[in-house]
Design a protein around this motif. Structure first.
Motif, PDB file in Angstrom:
ATOM      1  N   GLY A  80      38.516  40.831  20.022  1.00  0.00           N
ATOM      2  CA  GLY A  80      40.211  41.881  20.883  1.00  0.00           C
ATOM      3  C   GLY A  80      40.771  40.570  22.435  1.00  0.00           C
ATOM      4  N   GLN A  81      41.530  40.270  23.548  1.00  0.00           N
ATOM      5  CA  GLN A  81      41.549  39.829  23.430  1.00  0.00           C
ATOM      6  C   GLN A  81      42.725  39.604  24.863  1.00  0.00           C
ATOM      7  OE1 GLN A  81      41.180  35.391  23.031  1.00  0.00           O
ATOM      8  NE2 GLN A  81      39.525  37.164  22.892  1.00  0.00           N
ATOM      9  N   GLU A  82      42.557  39.809  26.137  1.00  0.00           N
ATOM     10  CA  GLU A  82      42.190  40.628  27.482  1.00  0.00           C
ATOM     11  C   GLU A  82      43.983  39.712  28.339  1.00  0.00           C
ATOM     12  OE1 GLU A  82      43.247  43.169  29.366  1.00  0.00           O
ATOM     13  OE2 GLU A  82      41.339  43.519  29.828  1.00  0.00           O
ATOM     14  N   THR A  83      44.279  40.891  28.338  1.00  0.00           N
ATOM     15  CA  THR A  83      45.702  40.196  29.268  1.00  0.00           C
ATOM     16  C   THR A  83      45.938  40.636  30.635  1.00  0.00           C
ATOM     17  OG1 THR A  83      47.830  41.845  27.890  1.00  0.00           O
ATOM     18  CG2 THR A  83      47.373  39.813  26.948  1.00  0.00           C
ATOM     19  N   ASP A  84      45.474  41.778  30.713  1.00  0.00           N
ATOM     20  CA  ASP A  84      45.638  42.552  32.092  1.00  0.00           C
ATOM     21  C   ASP A  84      44.912  41.659  33.040  1.00  0.00           C
ATOM     22  OD1 ASP A  84      47.010  45.048  30.475  1.00  0.00           O
ATOM     23  OD2 ASP A  84      45.801  46.037  30.429  1.00  0.00           O
ATOM     24  N   ASP A  85      45.294  42.376  34.220  1.00  0.00           N
ATOM     25  CA  ASP A  85      45.103  41.682  35.340  1.00  0.00           C
ATOM     26  C   ASP A  85      43.584  42.848  35.827  1.00  0.00           C
ATOM     27  OD1 ASP A  85      44.815  40.642  37.989  1.00  0.00           O
ATOM     28  OD2 ASP A  85      46.431  41.246  39.135  1.00  0.00           O
ATOM     29  N   LEU A  86      42.533  41.942  35.832  1.00  0.00           N
ATOM     30  CA  LEU A  86      41.162  42.059  35.977  1.00  0.00           C
ATOM     31  C   LEU A  86      41.273  42.321  37.503  1.00  0.00           C
ATOM     32  CD1 LEU A  86      39.428  41.413  33.204  1.00  0.00           C
ATOM     33  CD2 LEU A  86      40.879  42.978  33.741  1.00  0.00           C
ATOM     34  N   GLY A  87      41.444  41.471  38.542  1.00  0.00           N
ATOM     35  CA  GLY A  87      41.064  40.612  39.824  1.00  0.00           C
ATOM     36  C   GLY A  87      40.698  39.499  40.245  1.00  0.00           C
ATOM     37  N   THR A  88      40.371  38.626  41.062  1.00  0.00           N
ATOM     38  CA  THR A  88      40.004  37.917  40.961  1.00  0.00           C
ATOM     39  C   THR A  88      38.831  36.740  41.406  1.00  0.00           C
ATOM     40  OG1 THR A  88      40.381  38.178  43.789  1.00  0.00           O
ATOM     41  CG2 THR A  88      42.608  37.923  42.927  1.00  0.00           C
ATOM     42  N   ASP A  89      38.357  37.610  40.958  1.00  0.00           N
ATOM     43  CA  ASP A  89      36.767  36.969  40.713  1.00  0.00           C
ATOM     44  C   ASP A  89      36.929  36.451  40.137  1.00  0.00           C
ATOM     45  OD1 ASP A  89      33.446  38.256  41.665  1.00  0.00           O
ATOM     46  OD2 ASP A  89      34.233  37.886  39.120  1.00  0.00           O
ATOM     47  N   PRO A  90      35.496  35.660  39.724  1.00  0.00           N
ATOM     48  CA  PRO A  90      36.269  34.284  39.008  1.00  0.00           C
ATOM     49  C   PRO A  90      35.124  35.116  37.519  1.00  0.00           C
ATOM     50  CG  PRO A  90      35.247  33.102  40.793  1.00  0.00           C
ATOM     51  CD  PRO A  90      34.879  34.781  41.150  1.00  0.00           C
ATOM     52  N   VAL A  91      34.769  35.987  37.456  1.00  0.00           N
ATOM     53  CA  VAL A  91      34.134  36.501  35.865  1.00  0.00           C
ATOM     54  C   VAL A  91      35.637  37.432  35.705  1.00  0.00           C
ATOM     55  CG1 VAL A  91      32.545  37.905  35.078  1.00  0.00           C
ATOM     56  CG2 VAL A  91      31.490  36.680  37.235  1.00  0.00           C
ATOM     57  N   GLU A  92      36.215  37.909  36.642  1.00  0.00           N
ATOM     58  CA  GLU A  92      36.909  38.410  35.821  1.00  0.00           C
ATOM     59  C   GLU A  92      37.969  37.940  35.642  1.00  0.00           C
ATOM     60  OE1 GLU A  92      36.874  42.512  38.787  1.00  0.00           O
ATOM     61  OE2 GLU A  92      37.801  40.861  39.901  1.00  0.00           O
TER      62      GLU A  92
END
Length: 297
Positions: A239-251
């Protein structure tokens, strides 16, 4: 989400001279799709999570344009009496017309506490619609508070829940989402990733990184799951993500949000090249349709 999940190899060539407008899922913005020539390598047919089913035509257009062969479509509890049934019926019809497989998607951490409710209110109603080829669950038991205080109990309840769902599903194949680190969680004399694989017809490992290579890249993070799948004879998607998860570097490092499709494909090509020779590799899965639709070419 066929019993063995041996998907037909897709070779997709999409050539668009004019701009193709696709309504973005959950938004009014249009997706601009320019001339694209994409070949999906053998064994790399893609899947896509669809949490918002309000625009079936847009979902199917997106899937066709970008070489998606399988949809995980979110199904609410008691779907037979839900307003969403009409959307799912249309989505299933359109998907099948284009040769796409569509599976019922559902899950919640709380499912581990009442699997009987899940069977009666989600699984059986979803199967009864005859709209889906399989079932795809995203339970994520590690999101329960008890995971921090009594992990072994949650692990046991999670596996029991899967047993209950698989038995109730009968001949309908059931797949599950798992995080890449599940190999670190004990489950009896085994590990939780392998115990999930032993119970299901396939898994999608959430190895969310926007870089393929390196010790913290998708290839390295998904390696243990791919190895386990090969050992157990279970198909594994990455799986690979394309959604906006936030601005934290880990996100930020977990998603291709902000990338173009072309930039993402450079990384995905590396993942496919690294894993396509593995017997268990069943291709990629994109999370989710909304984020994917918002990406520019």
């Amino acid at each position: 989400m066929t019993h063995s999940l041996r998907l037909t190899h897709l070779v997709v060539r999409v050539a668009v001279v004019a701009l193709l407008a696709i309504t973005a899922i959950g938004a009014t913005a249009a997706l601009r799709a320019e001339a694209v020539v994409e070949q999906v390598p053998p064994g790399a047919a893609r899947a896509m999570w669809v949490w918002d089913t309000s625009n079936p035509q847009a979902v199917v257009d997106l899937a066709v344009a970008r070489g998606i062969g399988q949809l995980y479509a979110a199904v609410p509890p008691n779907v037979g009496s839900s307003p969403q049934l009409a959307q799912l019926t249309q989505l299933s019809t359109l998907a099948r017309q284009k040769g796409l497989r569509i599976d019922a998607l559902g899950g919640d951490p709380g499912w581990v506490d009442d699997p009987t409710w899940v069977v009666d209110n989600w699984l059986r109603p979803a199967i009864a619609t005859h709209l889906f080829s399989g079932v795809h669950v995203d339970i994520e038991p590690y999101a329960t508070p008890a995971w921090q205080t009594s992990r072994s109990t949650v692990v046991r309840k999670y596996l029991s829940t899967l047993d209950t769902l698989v038995k109730a599903a009968g001949t309908v194949p059931l797949e599950a989402d798992i995080p890449f680190w599940l190999d670190e969680v004990p489950a009896g004399k085994s590990t939780l990733d392998r115990e999930v694989m032993r119970r299901t017809k396939g898994v999608t490992v959430m190895a969310y990184r926007n870089t393929a290579a390196g010790p913290d890249g998708t290839i390295a993070l998904s390696a243990k799951a791919v190895e386990a799948g090969t050992a157990l004879g279970v198909p594994v998607r990455i799986g690979q993500e394309t959604d906006d998860l936030g601005t934290d570097p880990v996100e930020v490092k977990q998603t291709f949000h902000g990338f173009t499709v072309a930039q993402m494909e450079v990384q995905l090509d590396q993942v496919v090249a690294a894993d396509s020779s593995s017997p268990s590799f069943a291709g990629l899965a994109i999370h989710s349709a909304a984020g994917y639709a918002a990406m520019t070419p």
